[in-house]
Design a protein around this motif. Sequence first.
Motif, PDB file in Angstrom:
ATOM      1  N   THR A 131       0.909  -1.208  -0.064  1.00 26.75           N
ATOM      2  CA  THR A 131      -0.045   0.041  -0.037  1.00 26.75           C
ATOM      3  C   THR A 131       0.868   1.298   0.013  1.00 26.75           C
ATOM      4  N   CYS A 191      -4.647   6.523  -0.887  1.00 26.67           N
ATOM      5  CA  CYS A 191      -4.103   5.270  -0.766  1.00 26.67           C
ATOM      6  C   CYS A 191      -4.128   4.560  -2.444  1.00 26.67           C
ATOM      7  N   VAL A 223      -3.352   0.637  -3.840  1.00 25.56           N
ATOM      8  CA  VAL A 223      -3.036  -0.689  -3.432  1.00 25.56           C
ATOM      9  C   VAL A 223      -2.552  -1.321  -4.946  1.00 25.56           C
ATOM     10  N   LEU A 263     -10.023  -3.301   1.353  1.00 21.35           N
ATOM     11  CA  LEU A 263      -8.906  -2.417   1.131  1.00 21.35           C
ATOM     12  C   LEU A 263      -9.167  -1.150   0.806  1.00 21.35           C
ATOM     13  N   LEU A 304      -1.769  -3.050   6.124  1.00 15.69           N
ATOM     14  CA  LEU A 304      -2.724  -2.344   5.552  1.00 15.69           C
ATOM     15  C   LEU A 304      -3.233  -1.222   5.953  1.00 15.69           C
TER      16      LEU A 304
END
Length: 325
Positions: free
Chosen positions: A80, A88, A90, A120, A323
Amino acid sequence: MLTWPHEDTDWAYCLEEITDTYLQLADAITRHEHLLVVEPVRGYARRQLEQCLSPTQQRQVTYHTCPSDDTWARDHGPITLVDDNGGCRVLDFRFNGWGEKFPAEKDNAITRSIYEAGLLQGDYENHLDFVLEGGSIESDGRGTVFTTSACLLASHRNQPLTQEEIAQQLMEHLRAERVVWLDHGILEGDDTDGHIDTIVRVTPDNTLLYVGSGDEEDPQHEDFLLLERQLQGLRTAAGHPYRLIALPMPDAIYEEGERLPATYANFLVINGAVIYPTYAQPEKDTQARKAIARAFPQRELIGIDARTIIRQHGSIHCLTMDLKR
């Protein structure tokens, strides 16, 4: 994130012992932050965790059912990126069993499965044309990525790319400004081809925690002495030397005549705490705790016995992935 061990993984012969280690990890993590557990069958891990976590801690756990080949979340989990505004991305890289040494088809699909389940935060980026394991990189969060030449240049990863081309890919995908390559410090028994998270860790205030060279009689001594010398010659992006803190080299641990890759560098940083490996070596365990405390003076230190984990050639950091939630 933890990917739960089960009987179809290489943990089958010591499943009870490694499950106990996972329960200890889950207990420590959920006292400080949320935990995502990837389980092979719905309810498989939940039933075990409900027996050891308090109701408050149980509310800190989210479960996702997904098949897995093994449990090394650091390498098959998402990487991340977080920007200055909290946004963010991913990143999903290809995991191929550390250079096609082990099956990885199921593991390689975990990140996408978690993302599609809405678990996520951030925009998904598909980089499945590039092999990269989370344990093979460290970052200072300010534009510098550290890695090892032994791992990223190893066979069956990203050939025929050159070192310069791999560095360019890293900088582009990770939004980095430079890549620092380390050329020494391979632990005996390591089957990752030299992941950096087993030997050198980047910590606050331009500090590097690294595995020291240890006993001169240790066959690893010379290589780790060369690692130390290389670290002494490194400079930050601003041109300053790094603050270096040496971790002890654990006394050799063997299983069936094979030396296992015991290391104190494979610790996990979570919100407010550091979970670090211990090896029932009181003097060395204490030295490691003191070294880590110097780098993280404001965090609680939690030691967990990692002797079962290293039987499959990894440690605490290898089992976990950070995460953004």
